[in-house]
Enzyme design. Structure first.
Site, PDB file in Angstrom:
ATOM      1  CB  SER A 185      22.522   1.950  66.360  1.00 13.89           C
ATOM      2  OG  SER A 185      23.196   1.864  65.194  1.00 13.89           O
ATOM      3  CG  HIS A 213      20.759   3.466  70.341  1.00 14.33           C
ATOM      4  ND1 HIS A 213      19.415   3.383  70.133  1.00 14.33           N
ATOM      5  CD2 HIS A 213      21.418   3.810  69.138  1.00 14.33           C
ATOM      6  CE1 HIS A 213      19.063   3.540  68.790  1.00 14.33           C
ATOM      7  NE2 HIS A 213      20.309   3.932  68.235  1.00 14.33           N
ATOM      8  CE  LYS A 244      18.936   7.043  68.629  1.00 11.60           C
ATOM      9  NZ  LYS A 244      17.887   7.219  67.126  1.00 11.60           N
TER      10      LYS A 244
END
Ligand code: PLP
Length: 398
Positions: A185, A213, A244
């Site tokens: 990250s 991610h 996200k």
């Protein structure tokens, strides 16, 4: 000793605020994705994890509104008891199919997912084996398991030789869980998953990959790290977040049906916490559908991030290289980072300032991250502002 003493004597944040350099807890008043309003000004956002820009997508917003109309604003209970709605089941089934796993279980955040999976699965005498640069939720999940008398060991970052040395020291009979970020990250690097799977098979360990991610960013159609390496069938569990790519809030773990079933009955983070809200589920479901219908969004995100990696490098900045949506620009010590951040902000660009202990000393960075919905004009403006500030602070010399 009065515990609050340490709170009263903690003044570092106040000092930085007084200097006008405090980059955290900044308030956003409006959010269109690539452009946000802060302190009444339009600012280009280059620090969000809204990778596909879907928080602003009309279909995602509408799905959330519809869900509130049908189910109300909250579920008011844990999945285990009264907090399961059909949207949870739909989202679990669709995600399992998309990711190529037997089963999926939702949690209320990604952070909670790591706590719930690691501490739910690992118990007394078992080992959690973790990359040194894993996200805090993995470390805290392992610490929670440690509280239950599991062992917690760490290997050097993305270093398969050190992972093997670590595994060799663990008794054969112990249960072993190797946990790693899929995309790290801070740096945006991709894990060496083939190396990890090889070690897991050799030493009889199970693997959990945190794709917070990576989902919607790498792999076929954004299916994440295991898909990138064509290793989904060998990757025991993948976890992720809806905060996200999926434009929402919540977390999930994907894995074998029997393991998911076990976690449903043994994970305190699931059993003792309210389920994701109807609006959160509906938004994530709509985002997943859009991702499946428009995989070209993933290509657009990566093209934008690649454009920026090259742009920063061409200007002379020290940039991490990776095929992901995260592009960190190293600026050096903390003071430089805070001033750099403020100058960017004043010139209309918002990034995340990462400073020690989150990064090693003198590796403070402007951690930038991109969206599929950034336009070239946004990206060029970010580069232009970085160039001005980089020259002012002597970080680049053109
Ligand atoms: C690698 C990683 N795992 C988990 C999380 C936590 O996700 P959530 O925001 O859903 O709690 C994050 C968020 O920053 C992350 O970067």
């Amino acid at each position: 000793m009065d515990l609050f003493e340490r709170c009263y004597s903690f003044t570092r944040a106040d000092e930085v605020k007084e200097m006008g350099l405090y980059p955290y807890f900044r308030t956003i008043e409006e959010n269109e994705g690539p452009v946000v309003s802060m302190e009444g000004r339009k600012i280009i956002m280059a620090g969000s994890n809204n990778y596909l820009g879907l928080t602003a997508h009309p279909r995602v917003r509408e799905a959330a509104i519809q869900a509130i109309q049908q189910y109300g604003t909250g579920c008011s209970g844990s999945r285990y008891l009264t907090g399961t709605i059909d949207l949870h089941i739909q989202l679990e089934e669709k995600l399992a199919e998309y990711l190529g796993y037997e089963s999926v279980l939702l949690f209320s955040t990604g952070y909670q997912t790591a706590l719930g999976v690691i501490s739910g699965l690992v118990s007394k005498g078992d080992y959690v084996i973790s990359d040194k640069e894993n996200h805090a939720c993995i470390i805290n999940g392992a610490m929670l398991a440690k509280g239950g008398f599991a062992e917690f060991v760490r290997y050097k970052h993305n270093d398969i030789e050190d992972l093997e040395k670590t595994l060799k020291r663990i008794p054969d009979s112990a249960g072993k869980l190797i946990v790693t970020d899929g995309v790290f990250s801070v740096s945006g690097e991709v894990v060496n998953l083939p190396g990890i799977i090889e070690m897991a098979e050799k030493y009889g360990a199970r693997v959990l990959v945190d794709d917070a991610h990576a989902t919607g960013v790498i792999g076929k159609g954004g299916r994440g790290t295991a898909s990138l390496y064509d290793l989904t069938s060998k990757t025991d569990m993948t976890m992720g977040t809806f905060s996200k790519t999926f434009a929402s809030l919540g977390g999930f773990v994907a894995g074998p049906e029997r393991v998911i079933n076990f976690l449903k009955h043994h994970s305190p983070a699931l059993i003792f916490s309210a389920s994701p809200t109807p609006a959160s589920c509906a938004a994530a479901l709509a985002a997943l559908e859009i991702l499946q219908e428009q995989p070209e969004l993933v290509d657009k995100l990566i093209a934008n991030a690649d454009y920026m990696r090259k742009g920063f490098a061409d200007l002379g900045f020290n940039v991490y290289n990776s095929p992901t949506g995260i592009v960190p620009v190293i600026v050096g010590d903390v003071d430089t980072a805070l001033v750099f951040w403020r100058k960017l902000y004043d010139k209309g660009v918002f990034v995340n300032a990462f400073v020690p202990p989150g990064v090693p000393p003198n590796m403070s960075m402007m951690r930038t991250s991109y969206m599929a919905s950034h336009k070239k004009e946004h990206l060029d403006k970010i580069l232009e502002v970085f160039k001005i500030v980089g020259l002012e602070l002597g970080l680049i010399t053109q």
